[in-house]
Enzyme design. Structure first.
Site, PDB file in Angstrom:
ATOM      1  N   ASP A 155      69.392 160.855  32.083  1.00 16.12           N
ATOM      2  CA  ASP A 155      69.954 160.061  30.994  1.00 16.12           C
ATOM      3  C   ASP A 155      71.151 159.213  31.427  1.00 16.12           C
ATOM      4  OD1 ASP A 155      68.081 161.215  29.175  1.00 16.12           O
ATOM      5  OD2 ASP A 155      69.389 162.962  28.977  1.00 16.12           O
TER       6      ASP A 155
ATOM      7  N   GLY B 181      61.849 162.560  47.923  1.00 21.64           N
ATOM      8  CA  GLY B 181      61.118 163.801  48.147  1.00 21.64           C
ATOM      9  C   GLY B 181      60.461 164.310  46.886  1.00 21.64           C
ATOM     10  N   THR B 182      60.444 163.493  45.838  1.00 18.89           N
ATOM     11  CA  THR B 182      59.774 163.894  44.607  1.00 18.89           C
ATOM     12  C   THR B 182      58.260 163.848  44.810  1.00 18.89           C
ATOM     13  OG1 THR B 182      61.583 162.971  43.288  1.00 18.89           O
ATOM     14  CG2 THR B 182      59.492 163.381  42.143  1.00 18.89           C
TER      15      THR B 182
ATOM     16  N   ALA C 201      58.371 161.633  51.930  1.00 21.89           N
ATOM     17  CA  ALA C 201      57.882 162.863  52.547  1.00 21.89           C
ATOM     18  C   ALA C 201      57.612 163.869  51.444  1.00 21.89           C
ATOM     19  CB  ALA C 201      58.896 163.421  53.536  1.00 21.89           C
TER      20      ALA C 201
ATOM     21  N   ASN D 170      57.666 166.855  52.129  1.00 21.89           N
ATOM     22  CA  ASN D 170      58.600 167.907  52.518  1.00 21.89           C
ATOM     23  C   ASN D 170      59.426 167.393  53.693  1.00 21.89           C
ATOM     24  OD1 ASN D 170      59.732 170.390  53.640  1.00 21.89           O
ATOM     25  ND2 ASN D 170      58.314 171.449  52.274  1.00 21.89           N
TER      26      ASN D 170
ATOM     27  N   HIS E 132      56.039 178.651  44.702  1.00 21.15           N
ATOM     28  CA  HIS E 132      57.314 177.980  44.465  1.00 21.15           C
ATOM     29  C   HIS E 132      58.006 178.590  43.244  1.00 21.15           C
ATOM     30  CE1 HIS E 132      55.760 174.830  47.146  1.00 21.15           C
ATOM     31  NE2 HIS E 132      57.020 174.476  47.308  1.00 21.15           N
TER      32      HIS E 132
ATOM     33  N   LYS F  98      59.317 174.309  39.244  1.00 19.78           N
ATOM     34  CA  LYS F  98      58.511 173.245  39.846  1.00 19.78           C
ATOM     35  C   LYS F  98      57.394 172.851  38.890  1.00 19.78           C
ATOM     36  CE  LYS F  98      56.287 171.783  44.139  1.00 19.78           C
ATOM     37  NZ  LYS F  98      57.109 170.565  44.158  1.00 19.78           N
TER      38      LYS F  98
ATOM     39  N   GLY G  22      53.318 169.051  46.671  1.00 23.87           N
ATOM     40  CA  GLY G  22      53.051 167.936  47.567  1.00 23.87           C
ATOM     41  C   GLY G  22      52.842 168.405  48.999  1.00 23.87           C
TER      42      GLY G  22
END
Length: 241
Positions: A33, A75-76, A100, A102, A135, A139, A145
């Site tokens: 936000d 990295g999302t 990436a 990761n 994870h 997540k 990914g």
């Protein structure tokens, strides 16, 4: 180097810590936000933006950073249906994007090992292959990914598998099965399993914390500065030496 952070959760805090330790300046932090900050002089003064947010906001963040002329390291995961748009922005419009699934050095070594092992196992059809990933409960995407990257490495090297699917989807012997678990605060565990009637081979990467991911993201930002185009960890790391 002047760095902007897009996303200020646990990863954002860890990236900030490591970036400062390496002598970089955090000139802008954009959290949830706070989209008005994309128009700020602080953000536009950054040399690179590091983005760790959510699949729902990632693409919008990239577009706004590109509009401000800021290279992005992201990295999302969970947004790759729009990957062609980002590659086109880099190829045709001169934008810079480092992606990436990761950023961990250990995971990228694991990626290389996974491809090599898959090439070997392609000659031994008596072994079926499947994957597991675990994870933390926060997540949002599944499989991760990282798991998808591992799956792609297997599919590129094993002829008897034609695609991947989560364990709760319709599966057949030609499909690579991925079991995805969400437990506690687990940073990330990925396993590739080959099993025959006689034995089982398992390779696993188990992240202890977020430090490896954060360090890799800062190294990627350092690498990205001054470059153009679509970049990946294969550009940053050379495992052929």
């Amino acid at each position: 180097m002047k760095i902007a952070l897009i996303g200020y959760g646990k990863m954002g805090h860890e990236i900030e810590k490591i970036a400062r330790e390496r002598g970089h300046e955090i000139v802008c932090i954009i959290d949830m936000d706070e989209e008005e900050k994309f128009d700020s002089s602080e953000f536009k003064g950054a040399e690179v933006a590091i983005e760790f947010t959510s699949p729902e906001s990632a693409l919008r963040n990239y577009r706004q950073a590109f509009a401000a002329g800021i290279p992005v390291v992201s990295g999302t995961t969970g947004w790759l249906a729009h990957l062609d748009e980002i590659k086109e922005a880099c190829g045709k419009n001169g934008k810079t994007f480092f992606y990436a699934s990761n950023f961990s050095l250990g995971v990228n070594i694991f990626f290389a090992l996974n491809k090599y092992l898959a090439g070997l196992m392609n000659h031994y059809p008596g072994y079926d292959v499947r994957m597991e990933e675990t994870h933390h409960i926060h997540k949002l995407d599944a499989p991760s990914g990282t798991a998808i990257t591992l799956a792609e490495g297997i599919l590129a090297n094993i002829d008897r598998k034609e695609g991947w699917a989560l364990d709760n989807d319709a599966l057949d012997k030609d499909t690579l099965r991925i079991d995805a678990f969400r437990e506690g605060e687990v940073p990330g565990i990925h396993s590739v399993i080959y099993e025959s009637d006689a034995d089982l081979i398992r390779i696993t990467h188990d992240a202890k914390n977020r430090k490896g991911f954060a360090l890799g993201a800062v190294l990627a930002a350092e690498f990205t500065k001054g470059k153009k185009g679509f970049l990946t960890m294969e550009d940053l790391l050379d495992f052929t030496r």
